[in-house]
Design an enzyme around this catalytic site. Structure first.
Site, PDB file in Angstrom:
ATOM      1  N   ASP A 176       0.879  -1.172   0.000  1.00 33.85           N
ATOM      2  CA  ASP A 176       0.000   0.000   0.000  1.00 33.85           C
ATOM      3  C   ASP A 176       0.918   1.224   0.000  1.00 33.85           C
ATOM      4  OD1 ASP A 176      -2.027   1.767   0.274  1.00 33.85           O
ATOM      5  OD2 ASP A 176      -2.396   1.366   2.409  1.00 33.85           O
ATOM      6  N   GLY A 177       0.900   2.000  -1.053  1.00 42.02           N
ATOM      7  CA  GLY A 177       1.854   3.110  -1.150  1.00 42.02           C
ATOM      8  C   GLY A 177       3.262   2.547  -1.082  1.00 42.02           C
TER       9      GLY A 177
END
Ligand SMILES: *[C@@H]1O[C@H](CO)[C@@H](O)[C@H](O)[C@H]1NC(C)=O
Length: 616
Positions: free
Chosen positions: A451-452
Site C-alpha cells: 500500500d503506497g
C-alpha cells in the site's frame, strides 16, 4: 600456486557475488558488529537484544539464548558465503560451545538408561541412544545447548559454564533458568543449585527432603538451526574450495546433531502410537519410542553429588513450527555433517521423511500450517476426545497448539518453519515438499499487501477444526520486520527453484520496502509502545511455595512483596530507564526501538540470500 588460487577466489568472492543486496547485507552486518551499537558483552557474547529493557521471552534484553546464538552462527555462515571469510563462523561456533554446551554435568555417569526418568508408577522405556553416544564420544555427558544465559551475570549466581554458584564476582555469562508463571512473574534461578542463594534449600521450593541439583533445558529448534546454518556454511565453503577451513566447526554441528536425536523420541520412551493410559501403554525398546519429529524440548539433570543420580526427559509433543527438514537432511546426507554414531544418519533420514509428511498433515485447507500432535494426551497418556481418534498422525493426537488449547498463533514461527521446508526443497528437489509449498505460496501471496510505499504480512492467525479439515484465517497483519524478512527468504528460494516471477518480485518488494522504511543506526527496527510496562514492572513474583523467602546474590530479597522490578535493581542504571520511570509516575507509555538479534540476523541473511540466489 595454491595460495594464488585462493587469493583469486577471495577476490572473485568479494567482487562478484551478488550486488545491491549483498552490499546491504554487509551494511547490516557491520551495524551489528559496530561495538558502539551494543550487541555484544565485554566477553564478546551477543545479547538477545542490545536494549536491556527489551522484556522478551528470555527475561530481559541482556540475557542470551540458544535461539539468538543459533541465528548468530547463521549470520556468520552467511558472511562466509558472501565474502569467503569463514573465521567469524568458526569463532561463533567456539563461542556458542563455550557458552551454552554445559561443562558441568557432575552425575551423568550414574544415569541409568533403563530408567531414564525418575518417576514412581510410570512405566518408562529404555533410552536407546545413551550407550551408543557414550561409545562414540567417550563421555556420559550430553552435548546440547542449554537455552538461556545471563550474559553479564547480573543476577550474580556466577554459574559460568563449568562452575556452580561461583557468585557475583564472575563476569558471566551465567547459565540460568526461568521460574513458573508469566515473564513478569518468573523467578530466575541458577542451573546448578548448591543452596548458596535463594532460600533454605536454594531454589528448591520444598520444606524438607530437598536435593542439591543441576538441570539444563534445550529449545530444539535452536539447536537444529545451528545445524542448518552449518549446512549452509558447508555449501558455501565447498563452492569456494574452503571446506577444510571449517571442519572443526562442522564437527561441533555434527556432534550436536548426534545428541539432538533425543528430541525424536517420546518423553518417557514409551511406544509411539495410540499410547493411552500410563500403565497400559507399553514402554518402547529401540525405535519403538521414536516419533522422528523435532519435539518441544529436552531437559536433563541430576544431583550435584557426582555419586548421586541423573535423568533425561524429552517431549511427546510435536509442533509443526519446530520442524527443520533441511537440518535433518544435512545430518543424513552431507558427509561433513553426518554424525559419528552408527545409527544417526538413518535416524535423521527417517526424520526428513516424517517431517515432510507432518507438514502435509498440518497443512490447513487454505494452505497455512497449524497445529501439533502429541503421543501423551494431557502430558499424562490420557484418553483423547473421540473426534481425534480417526485422523491421527502415526497414532499421535492433534492439538491446535503445542502448549494446550490456544487456537491463535503467530505467523512468524510459520515463516521460520516454511523457510526450512523450502530450503530442503531447494537442495533436494523433493516433489512432495514442492506440492506442499505450492499450496502454501498460493495461500500466502494474496495475503501480502502493498500500500503506497508500505507493506504488511500476516501477524496473528486463528484455526478451527481438526484434521483433515483444519481451517485457518488471518486475524491481523502488520509491517513486521523479522517475519517479513523470513517470508522474503522463503519466496526467494521458491522463486529460484521454480522460476516463479511473482514470488521473486514480492520477495524483492518486501526487502526493498523494509530497507527504505525501517533502517536505524543500529539495524532495522520498528518503534514499539510498551503500554504493559507499568503493570508488568509492578507484577508480584510467583513464589511456588507459600511462605517461602530467599535472597538473590547481592542481597536482593525475594518474598511475597517482590516485584518484577525489585528483583532486577540494575534496570535503574539502564540508559533508557527514564522512559519506564516516567511511565510508572503516570507519564506516557514508553517507546523503544528494539534490535533483537534474531530479527537483525534474519534480515541480513535474507538480503544475502536474495543477493546470492539472483546475483543482484
Ligand atoms: C536400572 O534400571 C532398571 C530398570 O528399572 C533396574 O532394573 C536396574 O536395577 C537399574 N540399574 C541400576 C544400576 O540401578
Amino acid at each position: 600456486m595454491k595460495i594464488l588460487v585462493s587469493i583469486l577466489l577471495l577476490v572473485y568472492a568479494k567482487c562478484t557475488r551478488g550486488g545491491v543486496y549483498t552490499d546491504r547485507f554487509l551494511t547490516q552486518y557491520e551495524k551489528i558488529h559496530d561495538l558502539a551499537n551494543g550487541y555484544f558483552s565485554s566477553n564478546g557474547v551477543p545479547y538477545r537484544c542490545p536494549e536491556g529493557l527489551a522484556i522478551v521471552s528470555t527475561d530481559y534484553g541482556h540475557t542470551t539464548d540458544s535461539e539468538a546464538l543459533s541465528y548468530f552462527i547463521w549470520l556468520q555462515a552467511t558472511y562466509g558465503g558472501v565474502t569467503g571469510d569463514f573465521s567469524p563462523f568458526n569463532n561463533a561456533w567456539q563461542m556458542v560451545e563455550d557458552t551454552l554446551v554445559p561443562k558441568l554435568q557432575p552425575s551423568t555417569s550414574k544415569y541409568n538408561h533403563s530408567a531414564p526418568i525418575l518417576s514412581n508408577g510410570l512405566w518408562v522405556g529404555v533410552d536407546p541412544l545413551f550407550q551408543e553416544l557414550a561409545n562414540t564420544y567417550g563421555t556420559s555427558d550430553m552435548y546440547i545447548l542449554h537455552w538461556l544465559a545471563d550474559v553479564d551475570n547480573k543476577y550474580g549466581f556466577g554459574n559460568v559454564n563449568g562452575k556452580c554458584e561461583a557468585g557475583p564476582g564472575e563476569t558471566g555469562p551465567s547459565l540460568i533458568q526461568l521460574g513458573s508463571g508469566s515473564i513478569f512473574q518468573q523467578i530466575p534461578s541458577p542451573t546448578c543449585d548448591n543452596w548458596v542463594y535463594g532460600g533454605n534449600y536454594g531454589f528448591q521450593y520444598q520444606d524438607s527432603d530437598a536435593n542439591r541439583v543441576w538441570i539444563y533445558g534445550a529449545g530444539p529448534d535452536a539447536d537444529a538451526r545451528a545445524v542448518q546454518a552449518s549446512f549452509w556454511a558447508s555449501q558455501y565453503a565447498k563452492s569456494l574450495g574452503k571446506i577444510d577451513e571449517i571442519s572443526g566447526s562442522l564437527q561441533k554441528a555434527s556432534r550436536l546433531g548426534d545428541y539432538l536425536r533425543y528430541v525424536l523420541f517420546d518423553k518417557s520412551f514409551k511406544t509411539v502410537g495410540n499410547c493411552i493410559d500410563p500403565l497400559e501403554c507399553a514402554p518402547g525398546t529401540d525405535r519403538e519410542s521414536a516419533h522422528y519429529l523435532l519435539s518441544w524440548t529436552i531437559s536433563w539433570g541430576g544431583s550435584v553429588d557426582p555419586n548421586g543420580w541423573a535423568w533425561r526427559v524429552g517431549s511427546s509433543t510435536n509442533y509443526y513450527a519446530y520442524q527443520n527438514p533441511i537440518a535433518a537432511y544435512a545430518l543424513s546426507s552431507d558427509p561433513n555433517l553426518i554424525p559419528r554414531s552408527p545409527t544417526a544418519a538413518n535416524d535423521w533420514k527417517n526424520s526428513v521423511e516424517r517431517q515432510v509428511e507432518f507438514f502435509e498433515y498440518t497443512q490447513s485447507v487454505e494452505g497455512s500450517f497449524a497445529g501439533a500432535v502429541t503421543n501423551s494426551w494431557k502430558d499424562n497418556y490420557e484418553v483423547p476426545p473421540s473426534n481425534l481418534l480417526d485422523n491421527t498422525f502415526y497414532g499421535m493426537f492433534y492439538m491446535p497448539s503445542a502448549d494446550g488449547s490456544s487456537t491463535t498463533f503467530w505467523y512468524g514461527q510459520q515463516a521460520w518453519a516454511v523457510d526450512r521446508l523450502v530450503q530442503y526443497y531447494y537442495i533436494s528437489d523433493d516433489q512432495k515438499a514442492k506440492a506442499i509449498l505450492d499450496k502454501w505460496v498460493a495461500w500466502l501471496l494474496p495475503n501480502i499487501k502493498f500500500d503506497g510505499n508500505s507493506y504488511s504480512v500476516p501477524n496473528f492467525l486463528t484455526l478451527s477444526g481438526v484434521p483433515p479439515s483444519v481451517s485457518v484465517s488471518i486475524q491481523s497483519s502488520f509491517n513486521a520486520i523479522g517475519t517479513a524478512s523470513a517470508t522474503a527468504r522463503i519466496l526467494s528460494y521458491y522463486a529460484a527453484k521454480t522460476n516463479n516471477a511473482e514470488a521473486k518480485n514480492v520477495a524483492k518488494e518486501l526487502l526493498d520496502r523494509m530497507w527504505a522504511l525501517h533502517q536505524t543506526q543500529k539495524g532495522v527496527s520498528i518503534t514499539e509502545t510498551k503500554d504493559n510496562y507499568n503493570t508488568g514492572f509492578n507484577t508480584k513474583v510467583n513464589i511456588p511455595l507459600n511462605g517461602w523467602t530467599g535472597t538473590y546474590p547481592n542481597n536482593v530479597p525475594i518474598n511475597a512483596d517482590s516485584t518484577f522490578l525489585s528483583i532486577r535493581p540494575w534496570f535503574k542504571d539502564d540508559p533508557e530507564w527514564y522512559k519506564v520511570e516516567n511511565y510508572l509516575a503516570g507519564g506516557p507509555a514508553p517507546q523503544f526501538n528494539f534490535h533483537q538479534m534474531i530479527e537483525q540476523a534474519d534480515i541480513a541473511i535474507s538480503l544475502a540470500t536474495y543477493g546470492l540466489l539472483f546475483n543482484e
